[in-house]
Write a protein that holds these residues in place. Structure first.
Motif, mmCIF file in Angstrom:
data_model
loop_
_atom_site.group_PDB
_atom_site.id
_atom_site.type_symbol
_atom_site.label_atom_id
_atom_site.label_comp_id
_atom_site.label_asym_id
_atom_site.label_seq_id
_atom_site.Cartn_x
_atom_site.Cartn_y
_atom_site.Cartn_z
ATOM 1 N N LYS A 160 27.858 44.929 47.017
ATOM 2 C CA LYS A 160 28.738 43.774 46.851
ATOM 3 C C LYS A 160 28.102 42.534 47.460
ATOM 4 C CE LYS A 160 33.383 42.008 47.764
ATOM 5 N NZ LYS A 160 32.889 40.684 47.528
ATOM 6 N N GLU A 161 27.518 42.672 48.658
ATOM 7 C CA GLU A 161 26.878 41.521 49.301
ATOM 8 C C GLU A 161 25.713 41.012 48.458
ATOM 9 O OE1 GLU A 161 24.739 40.049 53.429
ATOM 10 O OE2 GLU A 161 25.611 42.047 53.340
ATOM 11 N N LEU A 162 24.892 41.923 47.929
ATOM 12 C CA LEU A 162 23.775 41.506 47.080
ATOM 13 C C LEU A 162 24.271 40.806 45.821
ATOM 14 C CD1 LEU A 162 21.363 44.560 47.382
ATOM 15 C CD2 LEU A 162 21.032 42.265 48.311
ATOM 16 N N ASN A 163 25.325 41.324 45.211
ATOM 17 C CA ASN A 163 25.894 40.677 44.027
ATOM 18 C C ASN A 163 26.428 39.294 44.363
ATOM 19 O OD1 ASN A 163 25.360 42.600 42.054
ATOM 20 N ND2 ASN A 163 27.186 43.780 42.566
ATOM 21 N N ASP A 164 27.110 39.188 45.502
ATOM 22 C CA ASP A 164 27.635 37.891 45.925
ATOM 23 C C ASP A 164 26.507 36.887 46.156
ATOM 24 O OD1 ASP A 164 30.183 38.928 45.759
ATOM 25 O OD2 ASP A 164 30.443 39.143 47.935
ATOM 26 N N LEU A 165 25.422 37.349 46.793
ATOM 27 C CA LEU A 165 24.270 36.468 47.025
ATOM 28 C C LEU A 165 23.658 36.020 45.693
ATOM 29 C CD1 LEU A 165 22.522 38.323 49.982
ATOM 30 C CD2 LEU A 165 23.664 36.104 50.088
ATOM 31 N N ALA A 166 23.493 36.968 44.780
ATOM 32 C CA ALA A 166 22.917 36.633 43.479
ATOM 33 C C ALA A 166 23.811 35.657 42.721
ATOM 34 C CB ALA A 166 22.692 37.902 42.663
ATOM 35 N N ASN A 167 25.112 35.888 42.731
ATOM 36 C CA ASN A 167 26.033 34.987 42.049
ATOM 37 C C ASN A 167 26.029 33.602 42.689
ATOM 38 O OD1 ASN A 167 26.816 36.880 40.164
ATOM 39 N ND2 ASN A 167 28.506 37.632 41.412
ATOM 40 N N GLY A 168 25.874 33.554 44.006
ATOM 41 C CA GLY A 168 25.774 32.272 44.696
ATOM 42 C C GLY A 168 24.548 31.504 44.261
ATOM 43 N N PHE A 169 23.428 32.211 44.107
ATOM 44 C CA PHE A 169 22.211 31.567 43.616
ATOM 45 C C PHE A 169 22.418 31.049 42.194
ATOM 46 C CE2 PHE A 169 18.245 33.075 46.137
ATOM 47 C CZ PHE A 169 18.252 31.887 46.841
ATOM 48 N N ASP A 170 23.080 31.837 41.363
ATOM 49 C CA ASP A 170 23.352 31.391 39.996
ATOM 50 C C ASP A 170 24.115 30.067 40.007
ATOM 51 O OD1 ASP A 170 22.119 33.586 38.891
ATOM 52 O OD2 ASP A 170 23.978 34.642 38.410
ATOM 53 N N GLY A 171 25.113 29.983 40.873
ATOM 54 C CA GLY A 171 25.896 28.757 40.985
ATOM 55 C C GLY A 171 25.070 27.576 41.429
ATOM 56 N N VAL A 172 24.177 27.804 42.365
ATOM 57 C CA VAL A 172 23.317 26.721 42.849
ATOM 58 C C VAL A 172 22.406 26.228 41.746
ATOM 59 C CG1 VAL A 172 21.373 26.204 44.379
ATOM 60 C CG2 VAL A 172 23.364 27.374 45.282
ATOM 61 N N PHE A 173 21.789 27.129 41.018
ATOM 62 C CA PHE A 173 20.814 26.716 40.015
ATOM 63 C C PHE A 173 21.456 26.164 38.751
ATOM 64 C CE2 PHE A 173 18.146 29.317 42.756
ATOM 65 C CZ PHE A 173 17.165 28.377 43.025
ATOM 66 N N LYS A 174 22.754 26.385 38.542
ATOM 67 C CA LYS A 174 23.442 25.751 37.414
ATOM 68 C C LYS A 174 23.486 24.238 37.595
ATOM 69 C CE LYS A 174 26.204 29.673 36.035
ATOM 70 N NZ LYS A 174 27.522 30.288 36.020
ATOM 71 N N ILE A 175 23.419 23.791 38.858
ATOM 72 C CA ILE A 175 23.415 22.354 39.134
ATOM 73 C C ILE A 175 22.195 21.711 38.500
ATOM 74 C CG2 ILE A 175 23.140 20.636 40.982
ATOM 75 C CD1 ILE A 175 24.736 22.576 42.769
ATOM 76 N N PHE A 176 21.071 22.416 38.571
ATOM 77 C CA PHE A 176 19.823 21.874 38.065
ATOM 78 C C PHE A 176 19.687 22.114 36.582
ATOM 79 C CE2 PHE A 176 19.055 22.785 42.561
ATOM 80 C CZ PHE A 176 18.766 21.510 42.988
ATOM 81 N N ALA B 239 24.053 16.097 48.338
ATOM 82 C CA ALA B 239 24.045 17.252 47.431
ATOM 83 C C ALA B 239 22.794 18.097 47.654
ATOM 84 C CB ALA B 239 24.133 16.786 45.982
ATOM 85 N N LEU B 240 21.647 17.446 47.808
ATOM 86 C CA LEU B 240 20.405 18.183 48.060
ATOM 87 C C LEU B 240 20.466 18.920 49.395
ATOM 88 C CD1 LEU B 240 17.812 15.590 46.739
ATOM 89 C CD2 LEU B 240 18.323 17.842 45.751
ATOM 90 N N ASP B 241 21.091 18.309 50.393
ATOM 91 C CA ASP B 241 21.269 18.986 51.686
ATOM 92 C C ASP B 241 22.085 20.264 51.524
ATOM 93 O OD1 ASP B 241 19.861 16.984 53.009
ATOM 94 O OD2 ASP B 241 21.660 16.006 53.822
ATOM 95 N N ARG B 242 23.190 20.168 50.775
ATOM 96 C CA ARG B 242 24.056 21.339 50.568
ATOM 97 C C ARG B 242 23.321 22.437 49.804
ATOM 98 N NH1 ARG B 242 27.610 17.286 49.377
ATOM 99 N NH2 ARG B 242 27.574 17.741 47.160
ATOM 100 N N VAL B 243 22.615 22.047 48.747
ATOM 101 C CA VAL B 243 21.870 23.024 47.946
ATOM 102 C C VAL B 243 20.771 23.659 48.791
ATOM 103 C CG1 VAL B 243 20.306 23.282 45.978
ATOM 104 C CG2 VAL B 243 22.408 21.975 45.725
ATOM 105 N N GLY B 244 20.055 22.845 49.541
ATOM 106 C CA GLY B 244 18.989 23.365 50.402
ATOM 107 C C GLY B 244 19.515 24.348 51.422
ATOM 108 N N LEU B 245 20.668 24.044 52.014
ATOM 109 C CA LEU B 245 21.268 24.954 52.991
ATOM 110 C C LEU B 245 21.655 26.274 52.326
ATOM 111 C CD1 LEU B 245 22.276 25.471 55.874
ATOM 112 C CD2 LEU B 245 24.447 24.419 55.189
ATOM 113 N N LYS B 246 22.227 26.189 51.138
ATOM 114 C CA LYS B 246 22.622 27.406 50.414
ATOM 115 C C LYS B 246 21.396 28.258 50.089
ATOM 116 C CE LYS B 246 25.263 30.115 47.921
ATOM 117 N NZ LYS B 246 26.231 30.999 48.519
ATOM 118 N N ILE B 247 20.344 27.620 49.602
ATOM 119 C CA ILE B 247 19.128 28.357 49.255
ATOM 120 C C ILE B 247 18.515 28.976 50.502
ATOM 121 C CG2 ILE B 247 16.749 28.088 48.441
ATOM 122 C CD1 ILE B 247 17.875 26.015 46.423
ATOM 123 N N THR B 248 18.445 28.204 51.565
ATOM 124 C CA THR B 248 17.856 28.703 52.813
ATOM 125 C C THR B 248 18.642 29.885 53.367
ATOM 126 O OG1 THR B 248 17.026 26.499 53.348
ATOM 127 C CG2 THR B 248 17.203 28.050 55.168
#
Length: 121
Positions: free
Chosen positions: A105-121, A67-76
């Motif tokens: 749209k790309e910036l919104n998608d990136l921001a929403n992706g970050f939101d999803g990642v940080f909901k895990i924490f 899970a940390l590998d996946r999150v790290g890859l997404k953040i990176t």
């Protein structure tokens, strides 16, 4: 009045004064195996701190590290896209064509992706 330029200048000033640190070099050049090993050490430290060593079975360790590998890859990946995009912010709003829409749209998608990642924490 360029709000994006003001923001970049403010961040650069905070880094220059030492109020925040630019830690990007702590991660550049590290292999996924090195990051995974560091995460493994941190899991051990956390388990010990919270007296949960018995619950950190080999199976749980592997699940957590994956899970940390996946999150790290997404953040990176997301951070790299945002950092390389940084210089283009000033040009986004100068045009009213399809490119402007796609960039937003790309910036919104990136921001929403970050939101999803940080909901895990």
């Amino acid at each position: 009045f360029d709000l994006n330029q003001q923001y970049r200048d403010n961040i650069d000033q905070l880094i220059a004064t030492g109020k925040i640190e630019n830690k990007i070099n702590d991660f550049i050049g590290k292999t996924p195996a090195t990051l995974r090993a560091e995460n493994s050490v941190m899991l051990d430290i956390s388990a010990k701190r919270w007296k949960q060593e018995k619950r950190l079975t080999p199976e749980r360790r592997e699940t957590l590290l994956n899970a940390l590998d996946r999150v790290g890859l997404k953040i990176t990946t997301t951070t790299k896209k945002l950092v390389t995009f940084r210089g283009q912010f000033g040009d986004i709003f100068k045009t009213r064509d399809n490119t402007n829409f796609m960039i937003n749209k790309e910036l919104n998608d990136l921001a929403n992706g970050f939101d999803g990642v940080f909901k895990i924490f």
